[in-house]
Design a protein around this motif. Structure first.
Motif, PDB file in Angstrom:
ATOM      1  N   MET A  16      -6.961 -10.022  -1.374  1.00  0.00           N
ATOM      2  CA  MET A  16      -5.649  -9.485  -1.007  1.00  0.00           C
ATOM      3  C   MET A  16      -5.481  -8.064  -1.535  1.00  0.00           C
ATOM      4  O   MET A  16      -4.943  -7.179  -0.861  1.00  0.00           O
ATOM      5  N   TYR A  17      -5.974  -7.857  -2.754  1.00  0.00           N
ATOM      6  CA  TYR A  17      -5.833  -6.530  -3.349  1.00  0.00           C
ATOM      7  C   TYR A  17      -6.663  -5.500  -2.597  1.00  0.00           C
ATOM      8  O   TYR A  17      -6.247  -4.362  -2.391  1.00  0.00           O
ATOM      9  N   LEU A  18      -7.851  -5.907  -2.162  1.00  0.00           N
ATOM     10  CA  LEU A  18      -8.696  -4.987  -1.389  1.00  0.00           C
ATOM     11  C   LEU A  18      -7.999  -4.588  -0.088  1.00  0.00           C
ATOM     12  O   LEU A  18      -7.999  -3.424   0.316  1.00  0.00           O
ATOM     13  N   VAL A  19      -7.402  -5.593   0.564  1.00  0.00           N
ATOM     14  CA  VAL A  19      -6.683  -5.304   1.812  1.00  0.00           C
ATOM     15  C   VAL A  19      -5.519  -4.364   1.540  1.00  0.00           C
ATOM     16  O   VAL A  19      -5.274  -3.387   2.270  1.00  0.00           O
ATOM     17  N   LEU A  20      -4.797  -4.661   0.457  1.00  0.00           N
ATOM     18  CA  LEU A  20      -3.652  -3.827   0.082  1.00  0.00           C
ATOM     19  C   LEU A  20      -4.079  -2.380  -0.140  1.00  0.00           C
ATOM     20  O   LEU A  20      -3.482  -1.438   0.403  1.00  0.00           O
ATOM     21  N   THR A  21      -5.121  -2.201  -0.932  1.00  0.00           N
ATOM     22  CA  THR A  21      -5.563  -0.850  -1.265  1.00  0.00           C
ATOM     23  C   THR A  21      -6.034  -0.101  -0.029  1.00  0.00           C
ATOM     24  O   THR A  21      -5.761   1.091   0.153  1.00  0.00           O
ATOM     25  N   ALA A  22      -6.724  -0.809   0.851  1.00  0.00           N
ATOM     26  CA  ALA A  22      -7.224  -0.174   2.065  1.00  0.00           C
ATOM     27  C   ALA A  22      -6.073   0.260   2.967  1.00  0.00           C
ATOM     28  O   ALA A  22      -6.081   1.355   3.545  1.00  0.00           O
ATOM     29  N   ALA A  25      -4.397   3.326   1.651  1.00  0.00           N
ATOM     30  CA  ALA A  25      -5.194   4.529   1.906  1.00  0.00           C
ATOM     31  C   ALA A  25      -4.997   5.025   3.330  1.00  0.00           C
ATOM     32  O   ALA A  25      -5.099   6.226   3.608  1.00  0.00           O
ATOM     33  N   LEU A  26      -4.665   4.097   4.231  1.00  0.00           N
ATOM     34  CA  LEU A  26      -4.471   4.491   5.634  1.00  0.00           C
ATOM     35  C   LEU A  26      -3.037   4.917   5.917  1.00  0.00           C
ATOM     36  O   LEU A  26      -2.713   5.325   7.042  1.00  0.00           O
ATOM     37  N   GLN A  27      -2.151   4.817   4.884  1.00  0.00           N
ATOM     38  CA  GLN A  27      -0.751   5.209   5.053  1.00  0.00           C
ATOM     39  C   GLN A  27      -0.122   4.471   6.240  1.00  0.00           C
ATOM     40  O   GLN A  27       0.293   5.066   7.237  1.00  0.00           O
ATOM     41  N   VAL A  28      -0.094   3.112   6.156  1.00  0.00           N
ATOM     42  CA  VAL A  28       0.386   2.307   7.277  1.00  0.00           C
ATOM     43  C   VAL A  28       1.886   2.504   7.476  1.00  0.00           C
ATOM     44  O   VAL A  28       2.605   2.969   6.594  1.00  0.00           O
ATOM     45  N   SER A  29       2.361   2.043   8.607  1.00  0.00           N
ATOM     46  CA  SER A  29       3.786   2.167   8.925  1.00  0.00           C
ATOM     47  C   SER A  29       4.579   1.177   8.088  1.00  0.00           C
ATOM     48  O   SER A  29       4.056   0.208   7.566  1.00  0.00           O
ATOM     49  N   SER A  30       5.903   1.400   8.024  1.00  0.00           N
ATOM     50  CA  SER A  30       6.761   0.590   7.161  1.00  0.00           C
ATOM     51  C   SER A  30       6.870  -0.851   7.636  1.00  0.00           C
ATOM     52  O   SER A  30       7.298  -1.724   6.877  1.00  0.00           O
ATOM     53  N   SER A  31       6.503  -1.138   8.893  1.00  0.00           N
ATOM     54  CA  SER A  31       6.623  -2.515   9.402  1.00  0.00           C
ATOM     55  C   SER A  31       5.690  -3.475   8.663  1.00  0.00           C
ATOM     56  O   SER A  31       5.892  -4.682   8.686  1.00  0.00           O
ATOM     57  N   VAL A  32       4.676  -2.930   8.021  1.00  0.00           N
ATOM     58  CA  VAL A  32       3.723  -3.780   7.304  1.00  0.00           C
ATOM     59  C   VAL A  32       4.231  -4.104   5.902  1.00  0.00           C
ATOM     60  O   VAL A  32       3.797  -5.064   5.275  1.00  0.00           O
ATOM     61  N   LEU A  33       5.178  -3.320   5.399  1.00  0.00           N
ATOM     62  CA  LEU A  33       5.547  -3.403   3.992  1.00  0.00           C
ATOM     63  C   LEU A  33       6.181  -4.735   3.616  1.00  0.00           C
ATOM     64  O   LEU A  33       6.084  -5.166   2.460  1.00  0.00           O
ATOM     65  N   ASP A  34       6.865  -5.349   4.575  1.00  0.00           N
ATOM     66  CA  ASP A  34       7.447  -6.647   4.262  1.00  0.00           C
ATOM     67  C   ASP A  34       6.378  -7.650   3.824  1.00  0.00           C
ATOM     68  O   ASP A  34       6.641  -8.536   3.010  1.00  0.00           O
ATOM     69  N   LYS A  35       5.191  -7.495   4.408  1.00  0.00           N
ATOM     70  CA  LYS A  35       4.096  -8.403   4.043  1.00  0.00           C
ATOM     71  C   LYS A  35       3.702  -8.203   2.584  1.00  0.00           C
ATOM     72  O   LYS A  35       3.310  -9.149   1.885  1.00  0.00           O
ATOM     73  N   PHE A  36       3.806  -6.960   2.108  1.00  0.00           N
ATOM     74  CA  PHE A  36       3.413  -6.691   0.724  1.00  0.00           C
ATOM     75  C   PHE A  36       4.402  -7.312  -0.265  1.00  0.00           C
ATOM     76  O   PHE A  36       4.028  -7.626  -1.400  1.00  0.00           O
ATOM     77  N   VAL A  37       5.636  -7.487   0.174  1.00  0.00           N
ATOM     78  CA  VAL A  37       6.606  -8.170  -0.690  1.00  0.00           C
ATOM     79  C   VAL A  37       6.145  -9.606  -0.931  1.00  0.00           C
ATOM     80  O   VAL A  37       6.210 -10.133  -2.048  1.00  0.00           O
ATOM     81  N   LEU A  38       5.655 -10.245   0.142  1.00  0.00           N
ATOM     82  CA  LEU A  38       5.137 -11.616   0.012  1.00  0.00           C
ATOM     83  C   LEU A  38       3.889 -11.646  -0.863  1.00  0.00           C
ATOM     84  O   LEU A  38       3.704 -12.557  -1.680  1.00  0.00           O
ATOM     85  N   ILE A  39       3.010 -10.649  -0.673  1.00  0.00           N
ATOM     86  CA  ILE A  39       1.792 -10.573  -1.495  1.00  0.00           C
ATOM     87  C   ILE A  39       2.156 -10.416  -2.963  1.00  0.00           C
ATOM     88  O   ILE A  39       1.583 -11.057  -3.852  1.00  0.00           O
ATOM     89  N   ASN A  40       3.164  -9.558  -3.214  1.00  0.00           N
ATOM     90  CA  ASN A  40       3.591  -9.324  -4.597  1.00  0.00           C
ATOM     91  C   ASN A  40       4.092 -10.620  -5.244  1.00  0.00           C
ATOM     92  O   ASN A  40       3.772 -10.917  -6.398  1.00  0.00           O
ATOM     93  N   ARG A  41       4.892 -11.375  -4.480  1.00  0.00           N
ATOM     94  CA  ARG A  41       5.423 -12.624  -5.026  1.00  0.00           C
ATOM     95  C   ARG A  41       4.292 -13.602  -5.344  1.00  0.00           C
ATOM     96  O   ARG A  41       4.316 -14.305  -6.358  1.00  0.00           O
ATOM     97  N   SER A  42       3.293 -13.651  -4.457  1.00  0.00           N
ATOM     98  CA  SER A  42       2.143 -14.541  -4.696  1.00  0.00           C
ATOM     99  C   SER A  42       1.375 -14.136  -5.953  1.00  0.00           C
ATOM    100  O   SER A  42       0.978 -14.971  -6.769  1.00  0.00           O
ATOM    101  N   LEU A  43       1.207 -12.833  -6.111  1.00  0.00           N
ATOM    102  CA  LEU A  43       0.496 -12.335  -7.303  1.00  0.00           C
ATOM    103  C   LEU A  43       1.283 -12.630  -8.569  1.00  0.00           C
ATOM    104  O   LEU A  43       0.712 -12.992  -9.612  1.00  0.00           O
ATOM    105  N   GLU A  44       2.607 -12.474  -8.506  1.00  0.00           N
ATOM    106  CA  GLU A  44       3.439 -12.744  -9.685  1.00  0.00           C
ATOM    107  C   GLU A  44       3.376 -14.222 -10.074  1.00  0.00           C
ATOM    108  O   GLU A  44       3.348 -14.565 -11.269  1.00  0.00           O
TER     109      GLU A  44
END
Length: 526
Positions: A16-22, A25-44
């Motif tokens: 998950m972290y590799l995907v996040l970092t990649a 690096a590509l400066q994705v659009s904000s529509s993807v960011l909601d997914k990172f909130v879920l990733i963050n909760r899983s990591l926590e």
């Protein structure tokens, strides 16, 4: 991290972290960011779960130390575990504080959903992490923690806060490889992605702590040798027992440890160890034999256990006896050898069986090793031969032989297939043909037939009257015609035969000249 084995959950988090970092690096659009909130909760959640497990492990270490009497080595393990937990708490607390500050700086949390309001905000992130230098503080804290673990545990824990040039993921990327840690992770990066990034750093820290605690827990009771492999051991008085005799042995319980692999040696030379059992194998050497043919020998056996609390070495002197090998010499001529002849011997030691691998040297003779085991040919060149018998490099015994000279051959003269009687003579005018033979000594011929092949190479035949020779013939063959002698011979004459040269064909099929001295035969003509 440090090369330790990862659980399935850890591998998932790493991916998950590799995907996040990649994606960052590509400066994705904000529509993807909601997914990172879920990733963050899983990591926590993963961090919280592992923190709980680490706390339990420390509690177990503490209990084990107390139950075993707070031994100094065990207390040292506990102290290290508590110190590591303290350092871990510092890092996790700092990361959590960073996340709270970032959330507050970007608008706080939605009171109904608990979701950060500024998930898309990247300016607040840059302000705190880059402008306020918090990224550099985080880098130093994370890498300092890993260096602390490396020093404390004596095991390498790799740094996790890396510049792009030090990261396997970005060092070959022309768009990223020049970026520093702060720029790579936090510049133009929205809050949602940053929270997940910080949580990933937290998982790296908490799992590094878990690895260290697991190692420390394994060191408890390091001074104790626990034998977990138990098996019966037979100690016989002898493995070879004659039919009708008693088999005597001792049966005892033996044990070894799968935790500590001992070092074993005999006479300070290491021996192989397999599953706690040493393999002793060496070639015995002769010694001072007693009247029973036994030589007392000893060796020092040592077992060394290397444990963190200090090495323990157990030493025992082991006694054994070497039996003098009975060497059998098989030959037609055992009592003595013949000089300059190929004396073939068969040297066997039945007691050694298939372990018999002989080599031979000799004093007073040349040695030719035979094709079969124990076969050897000796060519004596002195009055006495000492044959040394070795097996696998160890001298078994030295056998002494006397050496006798080869007996001279007898010269036999025949006419018409019959041996001439020199006392009776032959009737006039004498024989028409003579044959001459050099005959080997019968016993020598039986012992060494290959060395007992003779011939008369040169001889002279003279028809003599009184002291005056009438006619002489020099002969190099085994037969000679005397027809011309018959026309000249008179009663009272004699045939004189003088042997000039005798040759022998030896065991190597080489011709040797035999010194027979002066050999003269007189055959009267009646």
């Amino acid at each position: 991290m440090s090369g330790e084995k990862l659980s399935a959950r850890q591998k998932m988090i790493g991916m998950m972290y590799l995907v996040l970092t990649a994606l960052l690096a590509l400066q994705v659009s904000s529509s993807v960011l909601d997914k990172f909130v879920l990733i963050n909760r899983s990591l926590e959640k993963s961090i919280h779960k592992q923190e709980s497990e680490n706390t339990t492990r420390i509690r177990h270490i503490k209990t084990a130390v107390e139950e075993t009497g707070n031994r100094p080595k065990d207390v040292e393990v506990l102290d290290k575990a508590l110190a590591i937990r303290k350092e871990t708490d510092k890092v996790i607390t700092y990361i959590n504080k960073l996340k709270d500050d970032l959330i507050d700086l970007t608008g706080g949390k939605d009171p109904q959903t608990g979701r950060p309001k500024g998930v898309k905000d990247d300016s607040g992130v840059a302000q705190l992490m880059c402008n306020a230098n918090k990224a550099e503080e985080l880098k130093n804290l994370l890498n300092g923690y890993m260096r602390y673990l490396t020093k404390t545990m004596g095991k390498e824990y790799k740094e996790i806060a890396l510049d792009a040039k030090d990261s396997d993921l970005f060092k070959n990327d022309p768009n990223q490889h020049n970026k520093c840690f702060a720029t790579l992770n936090f510049e133009k990066t929205p809050l949602g992605a940053v929270l997940a990034t910080l949580s990933q750093f937290g998982t790296d820290v908490i799992y590094a702590e878990s690895d260290a605690l697991e190692i420390l827990a394994g060191k408890l009771g390091a001074d104790d040798v626990k034998f977990d492999k138990i098996f019966p051991l037979i100690k016989p008085q002898s493995n070879i027992v004659a039919a009708g005799s008693k088999y005597d042995a001792e049966l005892l319980l033996a044990a070894s440890s799968s935790v500590f692999e001992p070092e074993m040696s005999i006479d300070n030379k290491s021996i192989p160890v397999d599953s706690g059992i040493g393999k002793i194998s060496f070639v015995t050497t002769p010694g001072k034999y007693d009247q029973n043919g036994l030589a007392r020998k000893t060796f020092k056996a040592a077992i060394k256990l290397k444990v963190p609390g200090g090495d323990s070495t157990f030493v025992k002197e082991v006694e054994y006896f070497v039996a003098k090998p009975v060497i059998q010499v098989q030959s037609a001529a055992v009592s003595a050898l013949y000089l300059n002849a190929g004396n073939e011997l068969n040297i066997q030691v039945p007691a050694l069986g298939i372990a018999y691998q002989p080599k031979f040297t000799a004093e007073g003779a040349a040695v030719i090793q035979g094709q079969g085991k124990g076969l050897v040919t000796l060519i004596p060149n002195a009055p006495e031969v000492k044959l040394n018998v070795y097996n696998n490099g160890s001298l078994l015994d030295t056998i002494t032989f006397k050496v006798r000279t080869i007996p001279k051959p007898d010269i036999q003269i025949t006419a018409g297939g019959k041996v001439i009687n020199e006392r009776q003579g032959v009737p006039a005018p004498g024989p028409r043909r003579l044959e001459i033979r050099a005959l080997a000594d019968e016993s020598f011929k039986v012992f060494l037939p290959k060395d007992a092949r003779y011939r008369v190479a040169e001889w002279e035949v003279t028809l003599a009257r009184g002291s005056r020779p009438i006619q002489t013939k020099k002969v190099t063959t085994q037969e000679v015609s005397l027809s011309d002698f018959a026309s000249l011979a008179q009663p009272g004459d004699r045939i004189v035969i003088e042997v000039k040269k005798v040759e022998r064909l030896n065991y190597k099929d080489e011709i040797e000249t035999v010194n027979v001295g002066t050999v003269v035969h007189n055959i009267p003509i009646n």
